[in-house]
Design a protein around this motif. Structure first.
Motif, PDB file in Angstrom:
ATOM      1  N   LEU A 142      -6.698   3.353   1.129  1.00 52.54           N
ATOM      2  CA  LEU A 142      -5.550   3.959   0.460  1.00 52.54           C
ATOM      3  C   LEU A 142      -5.984   5.056  -0.506  1.00 52.54           C
ATOM      4  O   LEU A 142      -5.229   5.991  -0.786  1.00 52.54           O
ATOM      5  CB  LEU A 142      -4.751   2.894  -0.299  1.00 52.54           C
ATOM      6  CG  LEU A 142      -3.966   1.897   0.568  1.00 52.54           C
ATOM      7  CD1 LEU A 142      -3.457   0.740  -0.292  1.00 52.54           C
ATOM      8  CD2 LEU A 142      -2.799   2.580   1.263  1.00 52.54           C
ATOM      9  N   ALA A 143      -7.210   4.948  -1.020  1.00 56.40           N
ATOM     10  CA  ALA A 143      -7.717   5.944  -1.960  1.00 56.40           C
ATOM     11  C   ALA A 143      -8.303   7.173  -1.274  1.00 56.40           C
ATOM     12  O   ALA A 143      -8.415   8.237  -1.898  1.00 56.40           O
ATOM     13  CB  ALA A 143      -8.779   5.311  -2.862  1.00 56.40           C
ATOM     14  N   LEU A 196      -5.403   2.129  -7.783  1.00 54.20           N
ATOM     15  CA  LEU A 196      -6.293   1.387  -6.887  1.00 54.20           C
ATOM     16  C   LEU A 196      -7.569   0.966  -7.605  1.00 54.20           C
ATOM     17  O   LEU A 196      -8.109  -0.113  -7.343  1.00 54.20           O
ATOM     18  CB  LEU A 196      -6.614   2.235  -5.659  1.00 54.20           C
ATOM     19  CG  LEU A 196      -5.402   2.502  -4.762  1.00 54.20           C
ATOM     20  CD1 LEU A 196      -5.704   3.596  -3.749  1.00 54.20           C
ATOM     21  CD2 LEU A 196      -4.961   1.227  -4.059  1.00 54.20           C
ATOM     22  N   TYR A 237     -13.595   6.469 -10.421  1.00 57.73           N
ATOM     23  CA  TYR A 237     -13.013   5.576  -9.410  1.00 57.73           C
ATOM     24  C   TYR A 237     -14.080   4.645  -8.842  1.00 57.73           C
ATOM     25  O   TYR A 237     -13.861   3.419  -8.746  1.00 57.73           O
ATOM     26  CB  TYR A 237     -12.368   6.395  -8.288  1.00 57.73           C
ATOM     27  CG  TYR A 237     -12.092   5.572  -7.057  1.00 57.73           C
ATOM     28  CD1 TYR A 237     -10.981   4.735  -6.996  1.00 57.73           C
ATOM     29  CD2 TYR A 237     -12.960   5.608  -5.960  1.00 57.73           C
ATOM     30  CE1 TYR A 237     -10.734   3.954  -5.864  1.00 57.73           C
ATOM     31  CE2 TYR A 237     -12.716   4.831  -4.836  1.00 57.73           C
ATOM     32  CZ  TYR A 237     -11.605   4.005  -4.791  1.00 57.73           C
ATOM     33  OH  TYR A 237     -11.377   3.230  -3.683  1.00 57.73           O
ATOM     34  N   GLY A 285       0.818  -1.211   0.000  1.00 60.58           N
ATOM     35  CA  GLY A 285       0.000   0.000   0.000  1.00 60.58           C
ATOM     36  C   GLY A 285       0.848   1.255   0.000  1.00 60.58           C
ATOM     37  O   GLY A 285       0.606   2.186  -0.771  1.00 60.58           O
ATOM     38  N   PHE A 307      -7.819  -1.177  -0.153  1.00 59.28           N
ATOM     39  CA  PHE A 307      -7.662  -0.348  -1.358  1.00 59.28           C
ATOM     40  C   PHE A 307      -8.418   0.965  -1.199  1.00 59.28           C
ATOM     41  O   PHE A 307      -7.913   2.038  -1.547  1.00 59.28           O
ATOM     42  CB  PHE A 307      -8.180  -1.092  -2.600  1.00 59.28           C
ATOM     43  CG  PHE A 307      -7.428  -2.343  -2.926  1.00 59.28           C
ATOM     44  CD1 PHE A 307      -6.100  -2.490  -2.581  1.00 59.28           C
ATOM     45  CD2 PHE A 307      -8.057  -3.397  -3.582  1.00 59.28           C
ATOM     46  CE1 PHE A 307      -5.401  -3.653  -2.881  1.00 59.28           C
ATOM     47  CE2 PHE A 307      -7.376  -4.552  -3.889  1.00 59.28           C
ATOM     48  CZ  PHE A 307      -6.043  -4.686  -3.538  1.00 59.28           C
ATOM     49  N   HIS A 308      -9.643   0.868  -0.666  1.00 56.13           N
ATOM     50  CA  HIS A 308     -10.455   2.075  -0.516  1.00 56.13           C
ATOM     51  C   HIS A 308      -9.837   3.032   0.499  1.00 56.13           C
ATOM     52  O   HIS A 308      -9.833   4.250   0.292  1.00 56.13           O
ATOM     53  CB  HIS A 308     -11.875   1.703  -0.105  1.00 56.13           C
ATOM     54  CG  HIS A 308     -12.822   2.857  -0.069  1.00 56.13           C
ATOM     55  ND1 HIS A 308     -13.030   3.692  -1.156  1.00 56.13           N
ATOM     56  CD2 HIS A 308     -13.616   3.349   0.923  1.00 56.13           C
ATOM     57  CE1 HIS A 308     -13.902   4.627  -0.838  1.00 56.13           C
ATOM     58  NE2 HIS A 308     -14.264   4.441   0.423  1.00 56.13           N
ATOM     59  N   ASP A 327      -3.021   7.700  -7.813  1.00 55.77           N
ATOM     60  CA  ASP A 327      -3.448   6.878  -6.687  1.00 55.77           C
ATOM     61  C   ASP A 327      -4.804   6.241  -6.989  1.00 55.77           C
ATOM     62  O   ASP A 327      -4.985   5.023  -6.834  1.00 55.77           O
ATOM     63  CB  ASP A 327      -3.517   7.740  -5.436  1.00 55.77           C
ATOM     64  CG  ASP A 327      -3.903   6.957  -4.185  1.00 55.77           C
ATOM     65  OD1 ASP A 327      -3.349   5.853  -3.987  1.00 55.77           O
ATOM     66  OD2 ASP A 327      -4.737   7.442  -3.409  1.00 55.77           O
ATOM     67  N   ILE A 343       2.403   1.779  -3.363  1.00 51.81           N
ATOM     68  CA  ILE A 343       1.489   2.403  -4.324  1.00 51.81           C
ATOM     69  C   ILE A 343       1.520   3.919  -4.166  1.00 51.81           C
ATOM     70  O   ILE A 343       1.599   4.666  -5.153  1.00 51.81           O
ATOM     71  CB  ILE A 343       0.053   1.867  -4.124  1.00 51.81           C
ATOM     72  CG1 ILE A 343      -0.036   0.421  -4.592  1.00 51.81           C
ATOM     73  CG2 ILE A 343      -0.961   2.734  -4.878  1.00 51.81           C
ATOM     74  CD1 ILE A 343      -1.333  -0.266  -4.228  1.00 51.81           C
TER      75      ILE A 343
END
Length: 240
Positions: free
Chosen positions: A108-109, A73, A125, A23, A105-106, A69, A26
Motif C-alpha cells: 500500500l505504501a 502505514l 518510513y 487498505g 502495508f508495504h 499514506d 487508508i
C-alpha cells in the motif's frame, strides 16, 4: 517445529476479506487534504485562473497523499512489526499471517514510496517499519521488503530497484532472517539480497547480482553474478 495452524484457510480468507477494504480506506483518508484543496481552489477563481488553481491543488494534493499514506502505514508498522532476529514456522501459521499483514502495508505504501526515495521521508518510513539505517546512508530503492529485518550501515548506498528480502518460503514453511549490511557498502542497481545475508564493511554487490540466503560477504570484497560469487578480493586480487 510448530504444527500448522488449524483452519488456516478460513482464517486467511476472513482476514483478507476484512483487510483489503481497509487498505483502500487508508488511501481514501490520505486523499482528504487534496480533495479539500481542489474544492477550495474551484471556488476562488473563474476561467483559466480556476484551472490553474485546481491543477496546482491536484499536484499539492498528491504530495500530501504520499506523505499521509506513508505516515499512516508507518504507524501500523510501529505497532505490528515483528521484533525478532530470526524466526521459522509452517506456512500455515500466525507468523505467516503477521508477515502478510506487514507485506500488505508495504504494498500500500509503494505508490507513494517510489516518489520519496532517496529522501529523509523514505528513510523515516523504513525506520517506522523497523529498519535500522545508519547516518549518511542512501536508500534509492522502494523494494526494501520486510524492513523490520534489515540493517543498513553508515554511508552505505542501496542502488535503484535493489531488492532486500528478509523472508523466504521453503518446503518447511516461512523463514525470517536479518539482512545486515555494513558501513560504506554498495548494493548495485537491481541487485537482490536474500534473508540471512551479512555484507561486510566496504563490500560491493554488483548490479543485478543475486546473493543467496545466508551468504556472508567479507569486508571490502566485490561480488557479482547469479548466484553471486566473489569477483575481487579486498586486496584487489581475483579469486582463482
Amino acid at each position: 517445529m510448530a504444527k500448522p495452524m488449524k483452519h488456516f484457510g478460513i482464517v486467511q480468507m476472513t482476514l483478507s476479506t476484512l483487510v483489503m477494504p481497509c487498505g483502500f480506506l487508508i488511501w481514501g483518508m490520505a486523499a482528504i487534504p487534496g480533495i479539500w484543496m481542489f474544492q477550495e481552489a474551484g471556488g476562488m477563481y473563474d476561467g483559466w485562473q480556476q484551472l490553474v488553481a485546481q491543477g496546482a491543488a491536484i499536484g499539492m494534493g498528491l504530495l500530501f497523499w504520499c506523505l499521509l499514506d506513508l505516515l499512516i502505514l508507518g504507524i501500523f508498522g510501529l505497532i505490528l512489526r515483528p521484533r525478532t532476529e530470526s524466526a521459522q514456522a509452517p506456512t500455515q501459521s500466525w507468523l505467516t499471517i503477521r508477515w502478510a499483514f506487514m507485506s500488505l502495508f508495504h504494498r500500500l505504501a509503494l505508490p507513494s514510496l517510489k516518489w520519496m526515495v532517496p529522501s529523509f521521508i523514505g528513510d523515516i518510513y523504513f525506520r517506522m517499519m523497523g529498519a535500522k539505517i545508519g547516518k549518511g546512508a542512501q536508500v534509492n530503492s522502494a523494494a526494501i521488503n520486510d524492513a523490520y529485518m534489515v540493517e543498513i550501515g553508515e554511508k552505505t548506498v542501496i542502488g535503484g530497484d535493489a531488492v532486500l528480502n528478509g523472508h523466504l518460503f521453503e518446503n518447511n514453511g516461512i523463514h525470517l532472517a536479518k539482512v545486515k549490511i555494513g558501513s560504506r557498502c554498495l548494493v548495485g542497481t537491481h541487485a537482490q539480497v536474500n534473508p540471512g545475508c551479512v555484507i561486510g564493511d566496504g563490500a560491493v554487490i554488483a548490479s543485478r547480482a543475486v546473493l543467496p540466503k545466508h551468504t556472508e560477504v567479507p569486508p571490502g570484497e566485490v561480488w557479482g553474478g547469479i548466484p553471486a560469487k566473489c569477483i575481487r578480493r579486498a586486496d584487489g586480487s581475483k579469486p582463482e
